[in-house]
Design an enzyme around this catalytic site. Structure first.
Site, PDB file in Angstrom:
ATOM      1  CG  HIS A  24      -0.157   0.035   2.513  1.00 45.04           C
ATOM      2  ND1 HIS A  24       0.210   1.213   3.129  1.00 45.04           N
ATOM      3  CD2 HIS A  24       0.352  -0.958   3.274  1.00 45.04           C
ATOM      4  CE1 HIS A  24       0.890   0.933   4.219  1.00 45.04           C
ATOM      5  NE2 HIS A  24       0.998  -0.374   4.332  1.00 45.04           N
TER       6      HIS A  24
ATOM      7  CG  HIS B 294      12.579  -5.051 -13.750  1.00 49.42           C
ATOM      8  ND1 HIS B 294      13.523  -5.845 -14.365  1.00 49.42           N
ATOM      9  CD2 HIS B 294      11.613  -5.905 -13.317  1.00 49.42           C
ATOM     10  CE1 HIS B 294      13.152  -7.112 -14.316  1.00 49.42           C
ATOM     11  NE2 HIS B 294      11.993  -7.188 -13.672  1.00 49.42           N
TER      12      HIS B 294
HETATM   13  C1  LIG Z   1      24.045  -6.829  -7.816  1.00 52.53           C
HETATM   14  C2  LIG Z   1      24.171  -7.206  -9.271  1.00 52.53           C
HETATM   15  C3  LIG Z   1      23.409  -6.201 -10.129  1.00 52.53           C
HETATM   16  C4  LIG Z   1      25.661  -7.170  -9.600  1.00 52.53           C
HETATM   17  O1  LIG Z   1      25.844  -7.448 -10.956  1.00 52.53           O
HETATM   18  P1  LIG Z   1      27.297  -7.244 -11.636  1.00 52.53           P
HETATM   19  O2  LIG Z   1      27.714  -5.807 -11.546  1.00 52.53           O
HETATM   20  O3  LIG Z   1      27.234  -7.846 -13.001  1.00 52.53           O
HETATM   21  O4  LIG Z   1      28.164  -8.158 -10.671  1.00 52.53           O
HETATM   22  P2  LIG Z   1      29.649  -8.518 -10.622  1.00 52.53           P
HETATM   23  O5  LIG Z   1      29.664  -9.950 -10.253  1.00 52.53           O
HETATM   24  O6  LIG Z   1      30.414  -8.098 -11.856  1.00 52.53           O
HETATM   25  O7  LIG Z   1      30.168  -7.662  -9.391  1.00 52.53           O
HETATM   26  C5  LIG Z   1      30.492  -6.289  -9.465  1.00 52.53           C
HETATM   27  C6  LIG Z   1      30.827  -5.829  -8.048  1.00 52.53           C
HETATM   28  O8  LIG Z   1      29.631  -5.810  -7.239  1.00 52.53           O
HETATM   29  C7  LIG Z   1      29.786  -6.658  -6.085  1.00 52.53           C
HETATM   30  N1  LIG Z   1      28.524  -7.350  -5.847  1.00 52.53           N
HETATM   31  C8  LIG Z   1      27.908  -8.191  -6.689  1.00 52.53           C
HETATM   32  N2  LIG Z   1      26.768  -8.633  -6.136  1.00 52.53           N
HETATM   33  C9  LIG Z   1      26.694  -8.038  -4.920  1.00 52.53           C
HETATM   34  C10 LIG Z   1      25.764  -8.121  -3.885  1.00 52.53           C
HETATM   35  N3  LIG Z   1      24.655  -8.857  -4.015  1.00 52.53           N
HETATM   36  N4  LIG Z   1      25.969  -7.376  -2.753  1.00 52.53           N
HETATM   37  C11 LIG Z   1      27.079  -6.620  -2.631  1.00 52.53           C
HETATM   38  N5  LIG Z   1      28.020  -6.518  -3.598  1.00 52.53           N
HETATM   39  C12 LIG Z   1      27.817  -7.224  -4.721  1.00 52.53           C
HETATM   40  C13 LIG Z   1      30.886  -7.624  -6.453  1.00 52.53           C
HETATM   41  O9  LIG Z   1      31.529  -8.102  -5.289  1.00 52.53           O
HETATM   42  C14 LIG Z   1      31.791  -6.748  -7.289  1.00 52.53           C
HETATM   43  O10 LIG Z   1      32.571  -5.917  -6.441  1.00 52.53           O
HETATM   44  P3  LIG Z   1      34.109  -5.568  -6.794  1.00 52.53           P
HETATM   45  O11 LIG Z   1      34.061  -4.808  -8.101  1.00 52.53           O
HETATM   46  O12 LIG Z   1      34.553  -4.733  -5.634  1.00 52.53           O
HETATM   47  O13 LIG Z   1      34.784  -6.891  -6.919  1.00 52.53           O
HETATM   48  C15 LIG Z   1      23.597  -8.635  -9.544  1.00 52.53           C
HETATM   49  O14 LIG Z   1      24.278  -9.574  -8.742  1.00 52.53           O
HETATM   50  C16 LIG Z   1      22.126  -8.726  -9.242  1.00 52.53           C
HETATM   51  O15 LIG Z   1      21.691  -8.902  -8.120  1.00 52.53           O
HETATM   52  N6  LIG Z   1      21.301  -8.559 -10.300  1.00 52.53           N
HETATM   53  C17 LIG Z   1      19.854  -8.574 -10.227  1.00 52.53           C
HETATM   54  C18 LIG Z   1      19.312  -9.825 -10.906  1.00 52.53           C
HETATM   55  C19 LIG Z   1      17.821  -9.743 -11.082  1.00 52.53           C
HETATM   56  O16 LIG Z   1      17.087  -9.148 -10.334  1.00 52.53           O
HETATM   57  N7  LIG Z   1      17.343 -10.348 -12.155  1.00 52.53           N
HETATM   58  C20 LIG Z   1      15.946 -10.310 -12.495  1.00 52.53           C
HETATM   59  C21 LIG Z   1      15.764 -10.797 -13.890  1.00 52.53           C
HETATM   60  S1  LIG Z   1      14.054 -10.945 -14.343  1.00 52.53           S
END
Ligand SMILES: CC(C)(COP(=O)(O)OP(=O)(O)OC[C@H]1O[C@@H](n2cnc3c(N)ncnc32)[C@H](O)[C@@H]1OP(=O)(O)O)[C@@H](O)C(=O)NCCC(=O)NCCS
Length: 208
Positions: free
Chosen positions: A143, A152
């Protein structure tokens, strides 16, 4: 009036399912990759490109945005989805709200043009959902939430009461944003994160 889904990717198949659940069989899918013309996705044929759709009179067709996004830590990845919507909306094409038959949308919730509410999602009273927003499978918008244009809310994410999400924010799958928290435009919330305090525009909230 025929319904056309723009962009023949994975999200387009989810959109087609939502339309079919409401008894709407899309007439066609359009994709900018002309090499795919003739293929079918979700039982619907790819019949032409985006430019072919733009040759049709805007008042003879309704459109659905079939483009998804891939978020990274520094980019919500939503600019392509937004650009596709804006390109056609600017020319007067209509993007109706799409809500899967299994979604629950409160009677006084407001949904902007092209908002998509996927299977099992719940949107509660007085929520305000912007244009071209995607509330994905089994997500919950409680709410009094405000969700900005082009955002998204990914599958299974929960926005607790009174949360405010800016434009083009990505809320990751199964994340939980606690009551009253504000997430600034373009920010990214990681899948599974629990967000207890405000997130700045363009910021990131991860798993601590
Ligand atoms: C958080 C997220 C966006 C990171 O994606 P990314 O940038 O491609 O991830 P990477 O693996 O290259 O990591 C990049 C950095 O972020 C950090 N990181 C990744 N996931 C993290 C998390 N969940 N929490 C904290 N830090 C995170 C990594 O440690 C890395 O840090 P560094 O550069 O200091 O080593 C991804 O893990 C995520 O949660 N995506 C959402 C997925 C989703 O909702 N999908 C729906 C589809 S319908």
């Amino acid at each position: 009036m025929s319904f056309i889904v723009l962009c023949a990717g994975g999200h387009a198949r989810v959109v087609i399912e939502a339309l079919l659940s409401c008894g709407i069989h899309p007439a066609a899918v359009a994709d900018r990759n002309v090499a795919r013309i003739g293929e079918a996705i979700g039982g619907v044929k790819i019949t032409g490109s985006d430019d072919d759709v733009l040759k049709m009179a805007a008042d003879t067709v309704e459109l659905a945005n079939g483009l998804g996004n891939r978020a990274s830590r520094s980019d919500s990845g939503l600019s392509g989805r937004r650009a596709l919507f804006d390109r056609f909306a600017a020319q007067g094409y209509k993007f109706p709200v799409i809500a899967h038959a299994s979604a629950v949308v409160a009677s006084d919730a407001q949904l902007g043009d092209g908002a998509q509410v996927m299977a099992g999602a719940v949107i509660q009273p007085a929520a305000r959902i912007g244009r071209n927003v995607l509330v994905n499978t089994r997500a919950v918008v409680e709410h009094d939430c405000i969700v900005g244009d082009h955002a998204h809310v990914a599958p299974g994410a929960v926005l607790c009461g009174g949360v405010s999400i800016g434009e083009s924010v990505h809320i990751g799958a199964a994340a939980v944003v606690l009551v009253g928290v504000k997430v600034g435009a373009g920010a990214v919330v990681a899948a599974g994160a629990v967000v207890k305090k405000d997130v700045a525009a363009g910021g990131f909230a991860g798993n601590e």
